[in-house]
Design an enzyme around this catalytic site. Structure first.
Site, PDB file in Angstrom:
ATOM      1  N   ARG A 269     -19.735  38.934  38.308  1.00 48.50           N
ATOM      2  CA  ARG A 269     -19.462  37.368  38.488  1.00 48.50           C
ATOM      3  C   ARG A 269     -17.998  37.201  38.057  1.00 48.50           C
ATOM      4  O   ARG A 269     -17.296  37.745  37.445  1.00 48.50           O
ATOM      5  CB  ARG A 269     -20.207  36.929  37.237  1.00 48.50           C
ATOM      6  CG  ARG A 269     -21.518  36.596  37.726  1.00 48.50           C
ATOM      7  CD  ARG A 269     -21.814  35.328  38.627  1.00 48.50           C
ATOM      8  NE  ARG A 269     -23.170  34.719  38.890  1.00 48.50           N
ATOM      9  CZ  ARG A 269     -23.858  35.494  39.975  1.00 48.50           C
ATOM     10  NH1 ARG A 269     -23.427  36.308  40.732  1.00 48.50           N
ATOM     11  NH2 ARG A 269     -25.039  35.032  40.035  1.00 48.50           N
ATOM     12  N   GLU A 298     -15.090  30.247  44.451  1.00 43.86           N
ATOM     13  CA  GLU A 298     -15.670  30.669  45.832  1.00 43.86           C
ATOM     14  C   GLU A 298     -15.971  29.682  46.979  1.00 43.86           C
ATOM     15  O   GLU A 298     -16.627  28.621  46.530  1.00 43.86           O
ATOM     16  CB  GLU A 298     -16.973  31.478  45.349  1.00 43.86           C
ATOM     17  CG  GLU A 298     -16.790  32.319  44.402  1.00 43.86           C
ATOM     18  CD  GLU A 298     -17.987  33.498  44.353  1.00 43.86           C
ATOM     19  OE1 GLU A 298     -18.979  33.102  44.962  1.00 43.86           O
ATOM     20  OE2 GLU A 298     -18.101  34.590  43.623  1.00 43.86           O
ATOM     21  N   HIS A 317     -18.593  38.119  48.443  1.00 47.78           N
ATOM     22  CA  HIS A 317     -20.007  37.993  47.458  1.00 47.78           C
ATOM     23  C   HIS A 317     -21.259  38.582  48.084  1.00 47.78           C
ATOM     24  O   HIS A 317     -22.128  38.012  48.515  1.00 47.78           O
ATOM     25  CB  HIS A 317     -20.314  36.478  47.164  1.00 47.78           C
ATOM     26  CG  HIS A 317     -21.045  36.399  45.764  1.00 47.78           C
ATOM     27  ND1 HIS A 317     -20.648  35.373  44.877  1.00 47.78           N
ATOM     28  CD2 HIS A 317     -21.948  37.142  45.414  1.00 47.78           C
ATOM     29  CE1 HIS A 317     -21.526  35.598  43.892  1.00 47.78           C
ATOM     30  NE2 HIS A 317     -22.338  36.594  44.165  1.00 47.78           N
TER      31      HIS A 317
END
Length: 367
Positions: A269, A298, A317
């Site tokens: 994370r 993001e 991701h």
């Protein structure tokens, strides 16, 4: 025996372009076929736009896809919801009085206002370990890519540059065999990473205040404090959950403890790390390489400083993106809903206190 006059249980299967709604439908039907053949189901389906459209905050939840209005329309009078990214905000929960269970196909229900669900007596389940193998493999891939300059040499060769100088000792890569690797977090993912690293021949340190020291030692890893891990590890990989205590767990102060030229990997994370000091640490050589799959924002903006920093590997991701993860997540999510529909307590409930006030199955399945 099925009562043909009984109302079917209405179920929302809310998927996306990773976990399709049909995976939830098939998994729930299979889970009930042998154990509760008398339960009749009527499905409503929804497909949110993720991952073609990035997730983000919706209402008062984060990491969600789609809108509250779209979800409320899809829900209708459904009693059970099997979901991946749909935004179960305070408003959605308030405006869905028939809803009895939210079963989330993620490692944590970050797209659900759990407090609002708890006040409404709605159990919220999750799918721990759904992507553990995928995320562990990806983290190891990032380590190898950073240690052996795989992305950089590939890009340069495609441009016509043969980097034979990577054989010069000052430029040569580092093996995992014999290298000390520190894992920050020792849950399901960290344990798999450690097992593979041990097979490579690495010395593995783990920093996790909630890990069982006896289990860690039995696994062949050494539990240490975070500061000691940072001082001793040539490679550091993050595998912790984000909590108020772990936000910016790695920061300008303790990153200075790393050995010169250390490799840092974050596929867990973005909030676990303060990204601001990283460009300077790379320029100075304190960090020899940085491999990232997650970010503080993001997607990162075009003017993000790490786009220009040396020895940085970035991926969008993707750590959990395998077909097996999708299948596993759907199966675990359906198993929680199936238990509820049989009148049992699901195994993975984030708010078990609802059972103390409303009985063995939250609001309880109504016939």
């Amino acid at each position: 025996m099925t009562d043909p006059t009984a109302e079917p249980t209405r179920v929302l299967a809310s998927g996306d372009h990773f976990i399709a709604p049909g995976l939830f439908v098939d998994a729930l039907e299979a889970a009930l076929r042998e154990t509760a053949p008398g339960v009749r189901l009527e499905f409503r389906t929804q497909t949110t736009p993720w991952p073609h459209t990035p997730f983000g905050p919706v209402g008062n939840v984060k990491e969600a896809s789609g809108t509250e209005d779209e979800l409320l329309e899809a829900l209708g009078d459904a009693r059970v919801a099997l979901v991946q990214m749909a935004p179960f905000t305070e408003r959605v929960i308030r405006e869905a009085p028939n809803l009895e269970l939210i079963s989330v196909a993620r490692g944590g229900p970050v797209n659900v206002d759990v407090a609002a669900a708890t006040r409404a007596g709605i159990p919220v389940t999750f799918a721990p370990g759904r992507n553990a193998a995928a995320a562990a493999e990806f983290a190891l891939g990032l380590m190898l890519a950073a240690l052996r300059r795989i992305p950089a040499s590939d890009a340069e060769l495609k441009k016509g540059t043969w980097r034979g100088d990577y054989y010069a000792v000052e430029n040569a890569g580092i093996e995992l065999d014999g290298t000390t690797v520190g894992l920050v977090g020792y849950g399901a993912i960290g344990a798999i990473v450690a097992r593979v690293l041990r097979a490579f021949g690495s010395t593995v340190l783990v920093a996790d205040p909630y890990a069982d020291p006896a289990k860690a030692q039995a696994d062949g890893v050494e539990p240490v404090a975070l500061e000691e891990l940072l001082r001793r590890s040539s490679v550091v990989s993050l595998h912790a959950r984000v909590t108020p205590e772990t936000r910016h767990l790695l920061n300008a102060d303790n990153l200075e403890l790393l050995p010169e030229g250390a490799v840092l990997v974050n596929s867990a994370r973005g909030e676990l790390m303060d990204y601001a000091p990283l460009p300077a640490l790379l320029e100075s050589g304190r960090l020899g390489a940085l491999a990232l799959d997650v970010y503080d924002v993001e997607p990162p903006p075009a003017d993000w400083p790490l786009h220009r920093a040396p020895n940085v590997i970035t991926t969008p991701h993707l750590a959990g993106a395998t077909r097996q993860t999708a299948d596993r997540a759907a199966a675990v999510t359906a198993a929680q809903a199936a238990a509820y529909l049989r009148g049992e307590r699901p195994e993975f409930v984030v708010n078990p206190e609802v059972f103390e006030t409303t009985g063995a199955a939250g609001r309880g399945p109504r016939s």
